[in-house]
Design an enzyme around this catalytic site. Structure first.
Site, PDB file in Angstrom:
ATOM      1  N   ASP A   1       0.853  -1.178   0.000  1.00 20.58           N
ATOM      2  CA  ASP A   1       0.000   0.000   0.000  1.00 20.58           C
ATOM      3  C   ASP A   1       0.895   1.237   0.000  1.00 20.58           C
ATOM      4  O   ASP A   1       1.726   1.415   0.898  1.00 20.58           O
ATOM      5  CB  ASP A   1      -0.866  -0.035   1.269  1.00 20.58           C
TER       6      ASP A   1
ATOM      7  N   ASP B   1      -2.901   4.685  -2.407  1.00 22.50           N
ATOM      8  CA  ASP B   1      -3.880   5.374  -1.569  1.00 22.50           C
ATOM      9  C   ASP B   1      -4.198   6.755  -2.149  1.00 22.50           C
ATOM     10  O   ASP B   1      -3.305   7.456  -2.634  1.00 22.50           O
ATOM     11  CB  ASP B   1      -3.236   5.524  -0.169  1.00 22.50           C
TER      12      ASP B   1
ATOM     13  N   GLU C   1      -6.661   4.304  -5.579  1.00 21.42           N
ATOM     14  CA  GLU C   1      -7.917   4.555  -4.874  1.00 21.42           C
ATOM     15  C   GLU C   1      -8.472   5.891  -5.339  1.00 21.42           C
ATOM     16  O   GLU C   1      -7.857   6.927  -5.132  1.00 21.42           O
ATOM     17  CB  GLU C   1      -7.639   4.573  -3.368  1.00 21.42           C
TER      18      GLU C   1
ATOM     19  N   HIS D   1     -11.098  -2.424   3.822  1.00 18.02           N
ATOM     20  CA  HIS D   1     -10.909  -2.075   5.229  1.00 18.02           C
ATOM     21  C   HIS D   1     -11.610  -0.772   5.611  1.00 18.02           C
ATOM     22  O   HIS D   1     -11.550  -0.360   6.766  1.00 18.02           O
ATOM     23  CB  HIS D   1      -9.412  -1.945   5.512  1.00 18.02           C
ATOM     24  N   ASP D   2     -12.242  -0.100   4.636  1.00 25.27           N
ATOM     25  CA  ASP D   2     -12.912   1.178   4.919  1.00 25.27           C
ATOM     26  C   ASP D   2     -14.426   1.052   4.916  1.00 25.27           C
ATOM     27  O   ASP D   2     -15.127   2.064   4.948  1.00 25.27           O
ATOM     28  CB  ASP D   2     -12.514   2.226   3.857  1.00 25.27           C
TER      29      ASP D   2
END
Ligand code: TEU
Length: 593
Positions: free
Chosen positions: A110, A217, A275, A352-353
């Site tokens: 990430d 990200d 993302e 994970h969000d």
């Protein structure tokens, strides 16, 4: 950009491997703890590589493992070249890469480079004085003063975790920008030396060590509008206003991403998935992922996964119920691959969000329907065009935290920020609605420890350890050990469904998507066609997304009398007048070949 194909059985030899690969996201803090400190770690992950390989995973995405004060679970990096000690060491990363590669799996890390931790040495230098060479590596602005002479931030923008995007630094009497927590100052991508440091320090460093690429990200927030003006007031009750037009998809964003690709991603043939929030229009997304643009291989767009969520930069946790028809049209909207190979899409319902898919799109309230609806969600996902991403625990139908748990079990900076904001408002109705919304949507739900077995701490950590988040009350009934050898389990179904996806990759991974009966609020049906191979091969997918028996779509009229059932989530029955009788939450796929 990721390199072209591995072994392929169906003739698509010119396709890059990542298009029909199954990606699996590991949230390292919650996957597997090997040493009893209550945090998952790299040795724990390494010990379960056979599990992932057996499931059918091709690429593992590991959420941030770098040195961090963990104000936002590692999305606040203090040192890009060190591993957060509870996760292990850099040598463990080498082992992870070697052992994954030995099993034919790849690993992506990430990349969090919109911001750093405020404890990163770059920021320490930047804040030390106005003439420090790294001052311009972050975004500093002088204060404004209102009519009463009170100091106010440079703009009225609202941050993601509630509150302003600016924090005043006493030392140099200026504000710094942070789209997220004040612990996460934004890097200034306008500064070329800063960009170069990002490429060298974070990207090349890990690519040289053998990682296969990055999940990137907040990839569309590097270019901010440079006039730094107030956003229009859309929430008169708050001093902080939603302002994504000021810092999202900004004027130089494509230049920056193109440069990142040219400088680093392309030379290493690294796969990239960015993302891409706040970008709900495919016309805005295509420039990031079109092959000609040479920016990113893939992006995550969030319209579907955000269903039920309030305005992301406002009352995010005021739950918004939605009909199935909405889910259908959003699915259709993002199945935009048109066969020209010019742009590629991704398929995912968890990360994970976001809270757990079986609770949001399925029915987890009774054990019967929990199993059935999780499988139907699986069938929906594996038959969609694009690259498939799974999130840890999705494959065993992990569920949200129990509703009986109090706010003290929510550890996430976003959850606590929104809850505190509601409390500050003094409005009991808002507090109630926020708690209700968090119960459905909070990021915490997907972050609780992975449920491996029925032993204490769900096999995530040894007996006696204190996991960093509470283990789900239901872990004895929902866990890998219980599902591994059960042919009727969600896990067994995922394995089967992932194999099916590869067997019919021409239809499921690369095919076109045609939505049927968009208004039907119970059954979700669509046709997949082989547009790449130019054959007449077709599949009809028909999914009962309700708790009642329903008639599926008319399969025979589309596929002819030779329609063949290739998979059903339940014991399948015959067609009646060309249509399947679907039991509650039953899904089926028929093909004409
Ligand atoms: O998320 C970026 C982001 O803006 C959102 O999509 C995120 O889901 C957020 O909850 C919106 O309210 C990334 C990471 O995935 C997230 O975990 C981090 O907190 C964030 O960046 C900051 O680094």
């Amino acid at each position: 950009m990721g390199s072209i194909s591995w072994d392929r059985q169906n003739g698509f030899t010119n396709e890059p491997y990542w298009k029909d690969a199954t990606f699996y996201q590991v949230y390292p803090a919650s996957f597997k703890d090997s040493n009893g400190d209550g945090w998952g770690d790299l040795p724990g992950l390494i010990s379960e590589l056979d599990y992932l390989s057996d499931l059918g995973v091709d690429v593992i995405w590991v959420s941030p493992i770098f040195d961090s004060p963990q104000k936002d679970m590692g999305y606040d990096v203090r040192d890009y070249q060190k591993i957060y000690a509870p996760y292990g060491s850099i040598e463990d990363v080498d082992v992870l890469l070697r052992e994954s590669h030995n099993r034919g799996m790849k690993v992506i890390l990430d990349l969090v480079v919109n911001h750093t931790s405020q404890e990163h040495e770059w920021f320490q230098e930047s804040r030390s004085s106005k003439d420090n060479p790294k001052r311009d590596w972050y975004i500093w602005k002088p204060p404004r003063y209102d009519a009463d002479g009170t100091r106010i931030p440079p703009t009225n923008w609202r941050s993601y975790f509630a509150g302003p995007t600016w924090t005043f630094d006493e030392h140099t009497q200026e504000y710094y920008l942070h789209l997220y927590a004040s612990d996460q100052p934004d890097l200034n991508w306008e500064n070329a030396a800063c960009r170069k440091a990002i490429y060298d320090n974070t990207m090349r460093f890990w690519l040289d060590r053998g990682v296969d690429g990055f999940r990137i990200d907040t990839v569309n927030k590097y270019s901010k509008r440079q006039d730094f003006v107030d956003a229009p007031v859309t929430d008169p009750n708050s001093p902080h206003q939603s302002a994504p037009e000021m810092w999202c998809n900004g004027p130089r964003i494509h230049e920056f991403i193109h440069e990142m690709n040219r400088e680093v991603l392309a030379p290493y043939e690294a796969v990239s998935v960015g993302e891409l929030s706040n970008t709900p229009d495919p016309r805005q997304v295509r420039p990031y992922v079109s092959a000609q643009a040479q920016e990113l291989d893939m992006v995550f767009e969030f319209s579907l996964i955000r269903l039920g969520t309030g305005n992301i930069l406002g009352p995010k946790y005021i739950y918004q119920p939605f009909p199935l028809s909405k889910m259908k049209t959003l699915t259709q909207k993002w199945q935009f691959v048109d066969g020209t190979d010019d742009a590629w899409t991704t398929v995912f319902v968890e990360n994970h969000d976001n809270a757990r898919a079986v609770c949001r799109f399925g029915d987890s309230s009774t054990p019967e329907l929990w199993n059935k609806s999780a499988k139907t969600i699986a069938l929906w996902q594996v038959t969609l065009t694009g690259t498939l991403f799974l999130y840890q625990g999705q494959e065993i139908g992990m569920t949200n935290m129990p509703s009986s748990w109090g706010i003290e079990e929510y550890k996430d900076v976003e959850s606590t920020g929104f809850y505190e904001e509601a409390v500050q408002s003094g409005d009991p109705e808002l507090i109630k609605k926020t708690l209700h919304g968090l119960g459905h949507l909070a990021r915490d739900h997907s972050r609780i420890p992975f449920q491996w077995d029925a032993s204490p701490n769900a096999g995530f950590a040894r007996e006696g350890a204190t996991p960093w988040m509470r283990v789900h009350d239901e872990y004895k009934s929902i866990n890998v050990a219980r599902q591994r050898d059960d042919p009727d389990s969600i896990l067994s179904f995922y394995k089967k469904a992932l194999t099916l996806r590869k067997e019919h990759r021409d239809l499921f991974v690369f095919g076109s998507f045609t939505l049927l009966d968009p208004e039907d609020e119970s059954v979700f049906s669509y046709v997949k066609r082989d547009i790449k191979g130019h054959t007449d091969k077709m599949a009809v997918v028909t999914l009962n997304m309700s708790g009642k028996q329903q008639m599926g779509t008319d399969v025979t009229s589309i596929l002819g009398d030779g329609a063949r059932l290739v998979v059903s989530t339940q014991e399948g029955s015959k067609l009646v007048d060309g249509r399947p009788v679907l039991k509650p939450w039953e899904g089926r796929v028929y093909v004409n070949h």
